[in-house]
Design a protein around this motif. Structure first.
Motif, PDB file in Angstrom:
ATOM      1  N   ASP A 118       0.822  -1.197   0.000  1.00 38.93           N
ATOM      2  CA  ASP A 118       0.000   0.000   0.000  1.00 38.93           C
ATOM      3  C   ASP A 118       0.867   1.262   0.000  1.00 38.93           C
ATOM      4  OD1 ASP A 118      -1.676   2.228   1.302  1.00 38.93           O
ATOM      5  OD2 ASP A 118      -3.163   0.633   1.082  1.00 38.93           O
ATOM      6  N   LYS A 123       1.212  -2.901   4.218  1.00 36.21           N
ATOM      7  CA  LYS A 123       0.282  -4.007   4.005  1.00 36.21           C
ATOM      8  C   LYS A 123       0.144  -4.221   2.509  1.00 36.21           C
ATOM      9  CE  LYS A 123      -2.523  -3.227   8.166  1.00 36.21           C
ATOM     10  NZ  LYS A 123      -3.905  -2.960   8.689  1.00 36.21           N
ATOM     11  N   ASN A 124      -0.213  -5.454   2.113  1.00 30.52           N
ATOM     12  CA  ASN A 124      -0.403  -5.715   0.694  1.00 30.52           C
ATOM     13  C   ASN A 124      -1.382  -4.725   0.086  1.00 30.52           C
ATOM     14  OD1 ASN A 124       1.360  -7.844   0.678  1.00 30.52           O
ATOM     15  ND2 ASN A 124      -0.201  -9.427   0.753  1.00 30.52           N
ATOM     16  N   PHE A 126      -3.075  -5.290  -2.524  1.00 30.64           N
ATOM     17  CA  PHE A 126      -4.197  -6.056  -3.045  1.00 30.64           C
ATOM     18  C   PHE A 126      -4.428  -7.276  -2.162  1.00 30.64           C
ATOM     19  CE2 PHE A 126      -1.783  -4.219  -6.603  1.00 30.64           C
ATOM     20  CZ  PHE A 126      -2.709  -3.280  -7.052  1.00 30.64           C
ATOM     21  N   LEU A 127      -5.672  -7.648  -1.976  1.00 26.16           N
ATOM     22  CA  LEU A 127      -5.988  -8.792  -1.125  1.00 26.16           C
ATOM     23  C   LEU A 127      -5.460 -10.099  -1.703  1.00 26.16           C
ATOM     24  CD1 LEU A 127      -9.708  -7.950  -0.221  1.00 26.16           C
ATOM     25  CD2 LEU A 127      -7.694  -7.678   1.232  1.00 26.16           C
ATOM     26  N   TYR A 128      -5.344 -10.170  -3.004  1.00 23.39           N
ATOM     27  CA  TYR A 128      -5.095 -11.444  -3.676  1.00 23.39           C
ATOM     28  C   TYR A 128      -3.676 -11.589  -4.204  1.00 23.39           C
ATOM     29  CZ  TYR A 128      -6.082  -8.145  -7.416  1.00 23.39           C
ATOM     30  OH  TYR A 128      -6.079  -7.032  -8.214  1.00 23.39           O
ATOM     31  N   ASP A 131       3.059 -12.428  -1.216  1.00 24.48           N
ATOM     32  CA  ASP A 131       3.315 -13.210  -0.016  1.00 24.48           C
ATOM     33  C   ASP A 131       4.805 -13.174   0.274  1.00 24.48           C
ATOM     34  OD1 ASP A 131       4.619 -15.213  -1.631  1.00 24.48           O
ATOM     35  OD2 ASP A 131       2.663 -16.094  -2.071  1.00 24.48           O
ATOM     36  N   ASN A 206      -4.291   1.095  -2.480  1.00 24.80           N
ATOM     37  CA  ASN A 206      -5.252   0.019  -2.271  1.00 24.80           C
ATOM     38  C   ASN A 206      -6.558   0.417  -2.954  1.00 24.80           C
ATOM     39  OD1 ASN A 206      -7.344  -1.605  -1.181  1.00 24.80           O
ATOM     40  ND2 ASN A 206      -6.146  -2.013   0.650  1.00 24.80           N
ATOM     41  N   GLU A 220     -14.083  -5.439 -10.014  1.00 23.99           N
ATOM     42  CA  GLU A 220     -14.012  -6.864  -9.707  1.00 23.99           C
ATOM     43  C   GLU A 220     -14.590  -7.697 -10.847  1.00 23.99           C
ATOM     44  OE1 GLU A 220     -12.422  -8.228  -7.060  1.00 23.99           O
ATOM     45  OE2 GLU A 220     -11.804  -6.148  -6.786  1.00 23.99           O
ATOM     46  N   TYR A 250     -17.850 -17.342   0.301  1.00 26.47           N
ATOM     47  CA  TYR A 250     -17.524 -16.008   0.798  1.00 26.47           C
ATOM     48  C   TYR A 250     -18.680 -15.035   0.591  1.00 26.47           C
ATOM     49  CZ  TYR A 250     -12.663 -17.451   1.373  1.00 26.47           C
ATOM     50  OH  TYR A 250     -11.507 -18.088   1.778  1.00 26.47           O
ATOM     51  N   TYR A 254     -19.734 -13.142   3.984  1.00 23.49           N
ATOM     52  CA  TYR A 254     -19.684 -11.685   4.130  1.00 23.49           C
ATOM     53  C   TYR A 254     -21.078 -11.102   4.368  1.00 23.49           C
ATOM     54  CZ  TYR A 254     -14.793 -11.396   2.696  1.00 23.49           C
ATOM     55  OH  TYR A 254     -13.423 -11.503   2.639  1.00 23.49           O
ATOM     56  N   TYR A 262     -18.600  -6.314   0.486  1.00 24.88           N
ATOM     57  CA  TYR A 262     -17.666  -7.380   0.139  1.00 24.88           C
ATOM     58  C   TYR A 262     -18.383  -8.543  -0.535  1.00 24.88           C
ATOM     59  CZ  TYR A 262     -13.454  -5.529   2.340  1.00 24.88           C
ATOM     60  OH  TYR A 262     -12.335  -4.775   2.626  1.00 24.88           O
TER      61      TYR A 262
END
Length: 299
Positions: A118, A123-124, A126-128, A131, A206, A220, A250, A254, A262
């Motif tokens: 970000d 923090k990443n 993107f969520l996906y 790593d 983000n 999305e 999910y 959610y 979400y």
């Protein structure tokens, strides 16, 4: 080692200035910037004139939209030893280019992929994607982390392999993303060794912080459709099922947690991936084969 940084841009000024400002702080200063400007006005001229006093900028105008189309124009002008395709809203930490140079000097690989964090926090972005597990990139790994603004290549690869202009933002097709993973697939299939290095960091906003609800739903869906299309053209049906089916729970989870937004995002991604996969199934196999092997050498 000299870098050629190909920046395709449209409709942004503040973000482009932020990226150029980050280049002005690089400890490794041997680079050129190739800006492919798809704006119909001159909104970037003053900005480019200012930063051209600090480092070399080649300003190219291209009125026909399309991210892949812009990057293909830029790659025809590269003069550096290493090439990257930064997004117009990302930024480079001050030591990034120096770290990439050190990586290539100590490595036998032809390309390296960084990690996206970000803009504002560690923090990443993107969520996906992203790593801690650095290593050689195969097709499956490429599908997980293949984002163009994170990639750095030896120039001879970029001169050889073109972006597919029928995929990605502004392509005029339903596949609103995937040009980056497709490009990485081509590099790997051509026999080039690509490495993912989680210690190399590129900063990027983000999406959940900068887009509204409607924009995120469309994003999305559009990205899902591009991903589904790529999955159908590059992976067996079992892989596609394993990517799509686990997302269904999910949507319900959610919703029960009160995160309706979400839930809708995930549903939009599922619909997009499913339709993208169907796009690939409908497509004549001769076109699929051609797209998998497409190269575009620059003499």
């Amino acid at each position: 080692m000299r870098f050629s940084l190909v920046l395709a841009t449209k409709n942004r000024v503040t973000e482009v200035e932020r990226f150029l400002r980050s280049l002005a702080t690089q400890s490794h200063t041997d680079f050129e910037v190739i800006i492919v400007d798809q704006n119909r006005d001159d909104r970037l001229v003053e900005l480019i004139e200012f930063y051209s006093q600090k480092f070399f900028i080649l300003h190219l105008k291209q009125l026909e939209s399309g991210l892949s189309r812009a990057r293909n124009l830029g790659r025809s002008h590269i003069k550096g030893d290493l090439v990257a395709f930064p997004d117009d809203d990302c930024l480079y930490p001050p030591e990034l280019l120096a770290q990439v140079v050190r990586f290539f000097r100590d490595s036998q690989t032809e390309g390296v992929i960084a990690r996206a964090l970000d803009i504002d926090e560690d923090k990443n972005a993107f969520l996906y994607c992203g790593d801690d597990n650095s290593g050689i990139v195969d097709l499956e790994k490429a599908f997980r982390i293949g984002i163009t603004f994170l990639m750095f290549f030896h120039a001879h690869i970029v001169k050889e392999i073109a972006f597919d202009e029928t995929i990605g933002p502004g392509s005029g097709t339903p596949w609103g993303c995937g040009e980056d993973m497709d490009y990485l697939f081509k590099c790997i299939r051509a026999g080039y060794k690509i490495y993912y290095n989680a210690k190399l960091i590129v900063r990027h906003p983000n999406p959940f912080k900068i887009y509204n609800f409607r924009q995120l739903v469309w994003r999305e869906y559009s990205y899902g459709r591009g991903n589904g299309y790529l999955m159908g053209n590059n992976f067996p049906t079992s892989f596609v099922r394993a990517e799509i089916l686990p997302n269904f729970p999910y949507v319900i989870t959610y919703m029960f947690k009160g995160r309706f937004d979400y839930s809708v995002y995930v549903a939009a991604a599922i619909i997009g991936m499913s339709l993208g996969y169907w796009d690939s199934v409908k497509q004549p196999k001769s076109i699929q084969t051609m797209q998998k092997s497409t190269v575009g050498s620059i003499s």
